[in-house]
Design a protein around this motif. Structure first.
Motif, PDB file in Angstrom:
ATOM      1  N   ASN A   1       0.827  -1.219   0.000  1.00 30.20           N
ATOM      2  CA  ASN A   1       0.000   0.000   0.000  1.00 30.20           C
ATOM      3  C   ASN A   1       0.855   1.261   0.000  1.00 30.20           C
ATOM      4  N   LYS A   2       1.994   1.198   0.699  1.00 26.06           N
ATOM      5  CA  LYS A   2       2.857   2.373   0.779  1.00 26.06           C
ATOM      6  C   LYS A   2       3.420   2.750  -0.586  1.00 26.06           C
ATOM      7  N   TYR A   3       3.873   1.738  -1.334  1.00 24.78           N
ATOM      8  CA  TYR A   3       4.549   2.025  -2.602  1.00 24.78           C
ATOM      9  C   TYR A   3       3.644   1.860  -3.824  1.00 24.78           C
ATOM     10  N   LEU A   4       2.545   1.129  -3.673  1.00 21.80           N
ATOM     11  CA  LEU A   4       1.661   0.903  -4.815  1.00 21.80           C
ATOM     12  C   LEU A   4       0.273   1.457  -4.568  1.00 21.80           C
ATOM     13  N   GLY A   5       0.166   2.394  -3.642  1.00 20.10           N
ATOM     14  CA  GLY A   5      -1.139   2.948  -3.326  1.00 20.10           C
ATOM     15  C   GLY A   5      -1.806   3.574  -4.522  1.00 20.10           C
ATOM     16  N   ASP A   6      -1.032   4.245  -5.380  1.00 16.78           N
ATOM     17  CA  ASP A   6      -1.612   4.889  -6.555  1.00 16.78           C
ATOM     18  C   ASP A   6      -1.786   3.922  -7.714  1.00 16.78           C
ATOM     19  N   TYR A   7      -1.322   2.682  -7.512  1.00 14.39           N
ATOM     20  CA  TYR A   7      -1.459   1.688  -8.584  1.00 14.39           C
ATOM     21  C   TYR A   7      -2.861   1.089  -8.576  1.00 14.39           C
ATOM     22  N   SER A   8      -3.428   0.939  -7.385  1.00 18.21           N
ATOM     23  CA  SER A   8      -4.748   0.322  -7.257  1.00 18.21           C
ATOM     24  C   SER A   8      -5.830   1.291  -7.702  1.00 18.21           C
ATOM     25  N   ASP A   9      -6.793   0.778  -8.472  1.00 13.91           N
ATOM     26  CA  ASP A   9      -7.872   1.613  -8.963  1.00 13.91           C
ATOM     27  C   ASP A   9      -9.235   1.102  -8.519  1.00 13.91           C
ATOM     28  N   GLY A  10      -9.243   0.251  -7.516  1.00 13.96           N
ATOM     29  CA  GLY A  10     -10.493  -0.337  -7.074  1.00 13.96           C
ATOM     30  C   GLY A  10     -10.865  -1.575  -7.859  1.00 13.96           C
ATOM     31  N   ILE A  11     -10.211  -1.776  -8.984  1.00 11.02           N
ATOM     32  CA  ILE A  11     -10.456  -2.960  -9.815  1.00 11.02           C
ATOM     33  C   ILE A  11      -9.264  -3.913  -9.718  1.00 11.02           C
ATOM     34  N   THR A  12      -8.072  -3.330  -9.887  1.00  9.54           N
ATOM     35  CA  THR A  12      -6.848  -4.119  -9.849  1.00  9.54           C
ATOM     36  C   THR A  12      -6.249  -4.102  -8.446  1.00  9.54           C
ATOM     37  N   ASN A  13      -5.797  -5.264  -8.003  1.00 10.24           N
ATOM     38  CA  ASN A  13      -5.185  -5.383  -6.684  1.00 10.24           C
ATOM     39  C   ASN A  13      -3.918  -6.213  -6.796  1.00 10.24           C
ATOM     40  N   ILE A  14      -2.805  -5.677  -6.301  1.00  7.35           N
ATOM     41  CA  ILE A  14      -1.523  -6.374  -6.341  1.00  7.35           C
ATOM     42  C   ILE A  14      -1.198  -6.893  -4.936  1.00  7.35           C
ATOM     43  N   GLN A  15      -0.853  -8.165  -4.857  1.00  9.04           N
ATOM     44  CA  GLN A  15      -0.446  -8.762  -3.588  1.00  9.04           C
ATOM     45  C   GLN A  15       0.936  -9.393  -3.749  1.00  9.04           C
ATOM     46  N   LEU A  16       1.805  -9.165  -2.769  1.00  8.71           N
ATOM     47  CA  LEU A  16       3.143  -9.752  -2.764  1.00  8.71           C
ATOM     48  C   LEU A  16       3.203 -10.862  -1.727  1.00  8.71           C
ATOM     49  N   ALA A  17       4.164 -11.770  -1.898  1.00  9.49           N
ATOM     50  CA  ALA A  17       4.342 -12.867  -0.943  1.00  9.49           C
ATOM     51  C   ALA A  17       5.799 -13.293  -0.946  1.00  9.49           C
ATOM     52  N   PHE A  18       6.256 -13.854   0.181  1.00  4.13           N
ATOM     53  CA  PHE A  18       7.605 -14.406   0.293  1.00  4.13           C
ATOM     54  C   PHE A  18       7.542 -15.902   0.001  1.00  4.13           C
ATOM     55  N   GLN A  19       8.334 -16.335  -0.977  1.00 11.79           N
ATOM     56  CA  GLN A  19       8.382 -17.743  -1.357  1.00 11.79           C
ATOM     57  C   GLN A  19       9.744 -18.320  -0.986  1.00 11.79           C
ATOM     58  N   PRO A  20       9.797 -19.420  -0.193  1.00 10.06           N
ATOM     59  CA  PRO A  20      11.095 -19.993   0.203  1.00 10.06           C
ATOM     60  C   PRO A  20      11.932 -20.400  -1.006  1.00 10.06           C
ATOM     61  N   LEU A  21      13.203 -20.050  -0.972  1.00  9.58           N
ATOM     62  CA  LEU A  21      14.109 -20.405  -2.064  1.00  9.58           C
ATOM     63  C   LEU A  21      14.141 -21.911  -2.293  1.00  9.58           C
ATOM     64  N   GLU A  22      14.181 -22.675  -1.205  1.00  6.38           N
ATOM     65  CA  GLU A  22      14.332 -24.126  -1.309  1.00  6.38           C
ATOM     66  C   GLU A  22      13.111 -24.809  -1.929  1.00  6.38           C
ATOM     67  N   SER A  23      11.989 -24.108  -1.996  1.00  3.67           N
ATOM     68  CA  SER A  23      10.778 -24.726  -2.550  1.00  3.67           C
ATOM     69  C   SER A  23      10.546 -24.354  -4.013  1.00  3.67           C
ATOM     70  N   ILE A  24      11.360 -23.456  -4.548  1.00  2.60           N
ATOM     71  CA  ILE A  24      11.094 -22.939  -5.891  1.00  2.60           C
ATOM     72  C   ILE A  24      11.157 -24.035  -6.944  1.00  2.60           C
ATOM     73  N   HIS A  25      12.198 -24.834  -6.929  1.00  2.71           N
ATOM     74  CA  HIS A  25      12.398 -25.798  -8.014  1.00  2.71           C
ATOM     75  C   HIS A  25      11.292 -26.843  -8.082  1.00  2.71           C
ATOM     76  N   LEU A  26      10.858 -27.354  -6.951  1.00  2.52           N
ATOM     77  CA  LEU A  26       9.901 -28.462  -6.953  1.00  2.52           C
ATOM     78  C   LEU A  26       8.458 -28.039  -6.738  1.00  2.52           C
ATOM     79  N   TYR A  27       8.249 -26.931  -6.064  1.00  6.25           N
ATOM     80  CA  TYR A  27       6.878 -26.624  -5.649  1.00  6.25           C
ATOM     81  C   TYR A  27       6.385 -25.249  -6.086  1.00  6.25           C
ATOM     82  N   SER A  28       7.055 -24.648  -7.051  1.00  6.05           N
ATOM     83  CA  SER A  28       6.606 -23.353  -7.570  1.00  6.05           C
ATOM     84  C   SER A  28       5.806 -23.570  -8.842  1.00  6.05           C
TER      85      SER A  28
END
Length: 817
Positions: free
Chosen positions: A244-271
Motif C-alpha cells: 500500500n505504501k509504494y503501490l497505493g496509486d497503482y490500485s484503482d479499485g479494480i486491480t489489486n496487487i499482492q506480494l508474498a515471500f516464497q522460500p528459495l528451497e521450494s522454488i524448483h519443486l513446488y513453484s
C-alpha cells in the motif's frame, strides 16, 4: 556358532544355484534401481541448498487480482522492490533484484578480429546479489559489484572468450538492441560455474549504475535474505502495508496487487508461477519416483520370500533334525537371516557393477551427473543399508517361522503339511506383485499418452519446419545503424526468398515458447485505465500466414503497411488476440475491430492504435499456462529479435547452409545461430518428458523383477502338483490342459489384483493429471490392456514351464514319496 551358520548359509546358496541366481538378479537390479532413483531424488530435493543459510532466502512473488479474481501469479516483480524492501522490513538482512537478457557478448581477438557469442543467460544484478547468494568466486571480490559497468564471468565463459589469456581487467561488449542494451564492461571477477542444482543459471553477472527501480513495470526478480530467527509468516502479513505504501496509486479499485515471500528451497519443486527464470522440476514426480524405488525393492524381497519358501520344502528334513536335537526358532531365523544377508551383500556388489555400467544411460536420461563414488555419500547408503538389513531380516523371518512351526516328527516322516496360512500368505504376496505390475503398466500408458497429447495438440499456431535465427543488432554491426542496417535486414530476407526450398521468411520481437516480457499499459480510448500491463508482440507482415494463425475478425497486417507504418487514418495499426478481446472488455471480436487503444510513455506522451483485426488464440507458452492477452504491432526493424525461416521438408541441411551463408554475407560481425522452433517449444515439457522416460524405465524393471518371481512361483506350483500332473499326463492330458492346471490359480489372482490396481490407478492418475490445465481423460482401455499384458506374461512363463514338464518322465514324479 556364528561361523558355522555362515558356512552353512554359503553352502546352501551354492547348492541351490538356480534359485540363488534368480534371487541375486532380482535383488541386484532392485538395489541398482534404488541407487539411481535415490540419486535423482537427492539431486532434485537439494536444489539451491548449497547457499549459506538457504532456508533464510526467499523470493518475492506477485499476484494480480481483478475484481477479486486472480488473473496472474508471477515469479517476476517490480524492479523497485530490491532497493526499497529492506527499509520497510528491518528483519531483512539483504535484498537484491535481478533481470535476465539474451545478449551478444564480444571481445577483441588476438589478431584484431572480433570474437562474439550469443549468451542466453546474462544476469543484470545489483551490488547486493552476492550478499544474498553464495556463488563462489575464483578471482576478484564481491565488492567489485559496487563498481559500475562491471562483469563477473563464470569459468566456462571466461575460457570461451579468452582461452588461456588472463581475462581480469579486459573489456567486453554486450548488446541487446531490443532491450536498449549496448555496454562496454570490465571483467572484475571470475566465478565457479553455476551448480546444476541451482534454479538461477547464468554465464555472467553484469552491474551498471544503481537505480531506484520502477513501480510501473514488472520486469525483474526480487530476493531477500532474512536475519536468523525471523518469523517469516509475520513478515508475510506485513507485506500488504508495504504494498500500500509504494503501490497505493497503482490500485484503482479494480486491480489489486499482492506480494508474498516464497522460500528459495521450494522454488524448483513446488513453484507453479508464470515467468519463471528457469524450467522448474515437479515435487509430485519426485514422490512418485520414491514410491517406485520402494516398490522395486519390496518386489525383490517378496520374490525372495516366495522362492525361499519353495526351497524350504527341500530343507524340511534338515529343519526337522535341528528341531529334534533342540534347535530353537531363533537359531533357525538366524540361519535364514544370514543366507538372506549374503544374498543382499552379493546383490549390492551386482548393483554397483550395474550402476557403473549404466550410469551413462542414466545421465543421458535425467541430465544428472552420477559421480564415480557417489555411493560413499552416507545420505544415500545409510538409509539404504538400513532397509537392506531390515529387508533381509523380514524376508528370512517368514520361511524360518513356517518350517519351525511344523511338527518335527511329521517332517522326518516326509509328511510336510502344505496349506493353510502358508498358501494364503504366498497368495497375498503374489497378489501384491500383480497389483503393482498392473498399476505401473496403466501409469506408463497414461503418462505417455498425456505427454503425446501435449506435444501434438493443436496450440493454434503451426511451428513445423520453422528455423529460428536470432537477429543481429544494429549497434553491434560496426555501428552502422539506421537506414543502412535496415536495408541489410531487408537484403537478408530477400536473399533467402530466392531459394526455392525456403517457403517464407518473417521476423518478430519474440517467438512462441518465450515469456512476453515487453508489456505496455494499454487501455481502451476514453476508458478508465485499469493499470494493467499487456504483452506486446512485434511481428512482420508474413507472420500470420507463415504460422497459419486464424483470423477471427477484421484483417491482418500487409506489406504495404510497413512502408508507412500507419493507417490512412494516421493511427498505428495493431492486432489483438481473442484473450485480449475479453481482457479489454469488448463485447465481441467483430465489435473490437475499428476500436482504439492508447498507450503513454514515461513523459506522459500518449499514442493511439487502431485495432484492424482479431486473431485466434494460440499458446505462447506451454499448455500448462493460461492463454495470454496479446497486442500485436507491426515490426519496423527496431524491434526484430528473431527471424523465422520456413523451409521445405526436403534437404533441410542445404537450407541451413544457405541461411548461414546469407547471414554471414549481410552480418559478418555477428554470431550465426539457429534452432528448430518446434523442438525449442517442446523443451518446456522437458521435466514432464524426463519423468515419463524415467517412470517407464523403472516401471519396466519392476515388472521384470515381478516376472522373475512369477517364474519361481511356477516352479513351486509344479512342485506341489508334480504327482497330479504326472498322472494326468499318463492318462493322455494335453500340454494345454496342463497349462490351465498351473495357471488357473494365477488367473484368479490376476483378476482380483486388476480390481485393486484399477481403483488405485484411477485415484493416482486423477491426482497426477490435475497438474495439467490441458489434459486427457482417463482411458479405461489402458486398464484392460494392462491386465491383458500381465495375463499374457503369465501364459508365456507358465507355458514354458508346462512344456518343460511335458518333456519329463512322469514315472519319476509318481514314484516320489
Amino acid at each position: 556358532m556364528f561361523k558355522n551358520y555362515l558356512k552353512l548359509a554359503w553352502r546352501t546358496l551354492l547348492k541351490n544355484k538356480y534359485f540363488t541366481i534368480i534371487n541375486i538378479t532380482g535383488i541386484g537390479i532392485g538395489i541398482a534401481s534404488c541407487l539411481f532413483i535415490v540419486q535423482y531424488v537427492f539431486f532434485e530435493s537439494d536444489f539451491d541448498k548449497f547457499h549459506k543459510d538457504s532456508d533464510l532466502i526467499y523470493r518475492v512473488t506477485q499476484s494480480r487480482f481483478e475484481n477479486n479474481m486472480l488473473v496472474e501469479n508471477s515469479s517476476m516483480n517490480f524492479s523497485a522492490i530490491g532497493p526499497t524492501i529492506k527499509r520497510y522490513f528491518p528483519e531483512i538482512k539483504a535484498a537484491t533484484s535481478l533481470g535476465k537478457q539474451d545478449c551478444i557478448v564480444s571481445v577483441d581477438g588476438t589478431y584484431g578480429d572480433i570474437k562474439s557469442y550469443k549468451e542466453n543467460e546474462v544476469y543484470f544484478v545489483d551490488q547486493n546479489f552476492l550478499d544474498v547468494f553464495n556463488f563462489p568466486l575464483l578471482r576478484g571480490g564481491k565488492k567489485a559489484l559496487k563498481l559500475p559497468n562491471s562483469i563477473f564471468l563464470t569459468k566456462s565463459l571466461a575460457k570461451k572468450l579468452f582461452g588461456k589469456e588472463d581475462p581480469m581487467g579486459k573489456t567486453i561488449r554486450i548488446v541487446n538492441f531490443n532491450q536498449g542494451t549496448n555496454l562496454e564492461l570490465v571483467v572484475r571477477a571470475i566465478m565457479e560455474d553455476v551448480p546444476a542444482n541451482s534454479h538461477l543459471q547464468f554465464t555472467c553477472l553484469v552491474t551498471t549504475t544503481e537505480t531506484l527501480g520502477s513501480w510501473h513495470f514488472i520486469d525483474e526478480y526480487a530476493y531477500v535474505k532474512f536475519v536468523p530467527g525471523t518469523n517469516v509468516n509475520n513478515s508475510n502479513s506485513k507485506l500488504s502495508g508495504y504494498t500500500n505504501k509504494y503501490l497505493g496509486d497503482y490500485s484503482d479499485g479494480i486491480t489489486n496487487i499482492q506480494l508474498a515471500f516464497q522460500p528459495l528451497e521450494s522454488i524448483h519443486l513446488y513453484s507453479d508461477l508464470t515467468k519463471e527464470i528457469s524450467v522448474n522440476g515437479n515435487g509430485k514426480f519426485v514422490w512418485f519416483m520414491l514410491l517406485i524405488a520402494s516398490l522395486i525393492l519390496i518386489i525383490a524381497y517378496v520374490n525372495y520370500i516366495n522362492l525361499s519358501t519353495i526351497k524350504s520344502m527341500d530343507r524340511a528334513k534338515e529343519v526337522g533334525l535341528r528341531r529334534t536335537f533342540g534347535s530353537q526358532k531363533i537359531a533357525l531365523i538366524m540361519q535364514f537371516f544370514l543366507e538372506s544377508l549374503i544374498l543382499s551383500f552379493i546383490g549390492i556388489i551386482i548393483a554397483i557393477i550395474l550402476v557403473l555400467l549404466f550410469r551413462g544411460g542414466f545421465e543421458g536420461l535425467t541430465g544428472i551427473k552420477v559421480t564415480a563414488f557417489f555411493w560413499t555419500d552416507y545420505k544415500i547408503w545409510l538409509p539404504l543399508l538400513t532397509i537392506l538389513v531390515l529387508g533381509s531380516f523380514l524376508s528370512s523371518l517368514y520361511p524360518a517361522y513356517l518350517l519351525s512351526s511344523y511338527n518335527p516328527v511329521q517332517i522326518l516322516k516326509g509328511k510336510l503339511p502344505i496349506g493353510g496360512s502358508g498358501i494364503f500368505m504366498r497368495k497375498c504376496l503374489v497378489l501384491f506383485q500383480f497389483v503393482i505390475s498392473i498399476s505401473l503398466i496403466i501409469g506408463t500408458f497414461t503418462i505417455y499418452n498425456q505427454l503425446e497429447y501435449m506435444r501434438k495438440k493443436d496450440i493454434g499456431i503451426n511451428l513445423e519446419r520453422n528455423i529460428i535465427v536470432p537477429a543481429p543488432s544494429n549497434n553491434f554491426e560496426s555501428q552502422m545503424g539506421g537506414r543502412n542496417f535496415y536495408q541489410k535486414m531487408q537484403s537478408f530476407r530477400a536473399s533467402l526468398e530466392e531459394y526455392p526450398e525456403i517457403e517464407s521468411v518473417t521476423s518478430a520481437s519474440s517467438i512462441p515458447g518465450i515469456d512476453l516480457n515487453w508489456t505496455r499499459p494499454y487501455k481502451r480510448k476514453n476508458a478508465v485505465n485499469k493499470n494493467n500491463l499487456y504483452a506486446t508482440f512485434s511481428i512482420g507482415p508474413e507472420f500470420i500466414d507463415q504460422f497459419k494463425i486464424g483470423i477471427v475478425a477484421g484483417k491482418k497486417f500487409s506489406r504495404d503497411m510497413i512502408s508507412i507504418n500507419q493507417m490512412p487514418t494516421g493511427n498505428t495499426p495493431i492486432l489483438i488476440n481473442e484473450a485480449a478481446v475479453n481482457a479489454f472488455g469488448f463485447e465481441s471480436a467483430e465489435k473490437a475491430v475499428g476500436e482504439f487503444l492508447t498507450d503513454s510513455n514515461g513523459s506522459g506522451v500518449e499514442f493511439e492504435y487502431e485495432i484492424i483485426g482479431v486473431i485466434k488464440n494460440f499458446n505462447q507458452k506451454s499448455l500448462k499456462e493460461t492463454l495470454t492477452p496479446i497486442v500485436f504491432r507491426l515490426e519496423d526493424g527496431s524491434s526484430i529479435e528473431y527471424y523465422a525461416v520456413k523451409v521445405s521438408s526436403q534437404n533441410i541441411p542445404a537450407s541451413i547452409s544457405r541461411i548461414e551463408k546469407s547471414f554471414k554475407e549481410n552480418f559478418p560481425a555477428s554470431p550465426f545461430e539457429y534452432f528448430f522452433l518446434d523442438e525449442f517449444f517442446n523443451k518446456q515439457y522437458k521435466v514432464d518428458q524426463q519423468f515419463g522416460q524415467i517412470f517407464t524405465v523403472f516401471a519396466g524393471l519392476a515388472i521384470f523383477i515381478t516376472c522373475l518371481g512369477l517364474f519361481g512361483l511356477t516352479l513351486f506350483t509344479s512342485f506341489q502338483k508334480a504327482k497330479e500332473i504326472a498322472i494326468r499326463k499318463v492318462f493322455g492330458a494335453s500340454v494345454f490342459s496342463l497349462l490351465m492346471l498351473l495357471i488357473k490359480d494365477f488367473l484368479k489372482l490376476i483378476l482380483f489384483a486388476s480390481a485393486i490396481a484399477w481403483a488405485l490407478s484411477w485415484w493416482g492418475l486423477e491426482q497426477w493429471l490435475q497438474g495439467y490445465s490441458t489434459r486427457i481423460g482417463i482411458n479405461f482401455v489402458f486398464f484392460i490392456l494392462a491386465t491383458f499384458i500381465v495375463i499374457s506374461i503369465a501364459f508365456v512363463i507358465i507355458g514354458a514351464q508346462s512344456w518343460k514338464i511335458n518333456k519329463n518322465n512322469p514315472l519319476k514324479a509318481i514314484k516320489q514319496e
